[in-house]
Write an enzyme that holds these catalytic residues in place. Structure first.
Site, PDB file in Angstrom:
ATOM      1  N   HIS A 173       0.911  -1.027  -0.124  1.00 23.79           N
ATOM      2  CA  HIS A 173      -0.134  -0.189  -0.185  1.00 23.79           C
ATOM      3  C   HIS A 173       0.744   1.116  -0.038  1.00 23.79           C
ATOM      4  CE1 HIS A 173       0.622  -1.522   3.931  1.00 23.79           C
ATOM      5  NE2 HIS A 173       0.498  -0.345   4.595  1.00 23.79           N
ATOM      6  N   HIS A 226       1.152   5.234   0.845  1.00 23.68           N
ATOM      7  CA  HIS A 226       0.455   6.137   1.806  1.00 23.68           C
ATOM      8  C   HIS A 226       0.354   7.484   0.770  1.00 23.68           C
ATOM      9  CE1 HIS A 226       0.252   4.454   5.762  1.00 23.68           C
ATOM     10  NE2 HIS A 226       1.226   3.524   5.382  1.00 23.68           N
TER      11      HIS A 226
END
Ligand code: AMP
Ligand code: ZN
Length: 133
Positions: free
Chosen positions: A98, A100
């Site tokens: 992921h 950010h």
């Protein structure tokens, strides 16, 4: 596979989805560090960027670009911090890649990426030799 971000990316559990394309979704972080803190999740399960097929790496970056553009337009921040906690030692808690995206404001009191750590053991020349050898 019991991966929370796979379940979110495939809408098996709810999230605050703000973006979706064929290969990635963007969701609001459940514990936002700034208003509009987004996580970009590839739909295909990988733990880290290393496992992303070369032909798909660009798809993730395109999602990052599209979401950053969306947030800029809607929230009008003064800047962004964009990054990946790669590996447990770097702070990765969820083992599904992921990215950010954190909108930044002049008065948010935060620092830059370089302020995360200051650790030196070798000179730049020595490191360069190691990398290129
Ligand atoms: P990292 O430390 O890079 O692995 O970041 C994991 C991030 O995922 C943290 O900022 C959490 O707040 C966020 N997070 C964990 N579970 C969820 C969830 N169900 N929905 C949205 N964000 C989540
Ligand atoms: Zn996953």
């Amino acid at each position: 596979m019991d991966c929370i971000f796979c379940k979110i990316a495939h809408k098996e559990i709810p999230s605050h989805l703000i973006y979706e394309d064929v290969s990635a979704v963007g969701i609001l972080d459940i514990h936002p560090r700034t208003p509009g803190h987004v996580l970009v999740l590839p739909k295909a399960h990988v733990v880290s960027i290393k496992e992303v097929p070369s032909e798909s790496v660009g798809d993730i970056f395109l999602a990052v670009k599209n979401i950053t553009t969306l947030l800029e337009e809607k929230l009008k921040p003064d800047g962004f911090t964009i990054g990946i906690n790669h590996g447990e030692i770097a702070g990765q808690e969820v083992p599904h890649l992921h990215v950010h995206i954190m909108p930044r404001w002049r008065d948010d009191g935060g620092g830059c990426i370089q302020s995360i750590v200051q650790y030196q053991k070798e000179s730049v020349e020595e490191i360069k030799k190691k990398i290129l050898s």
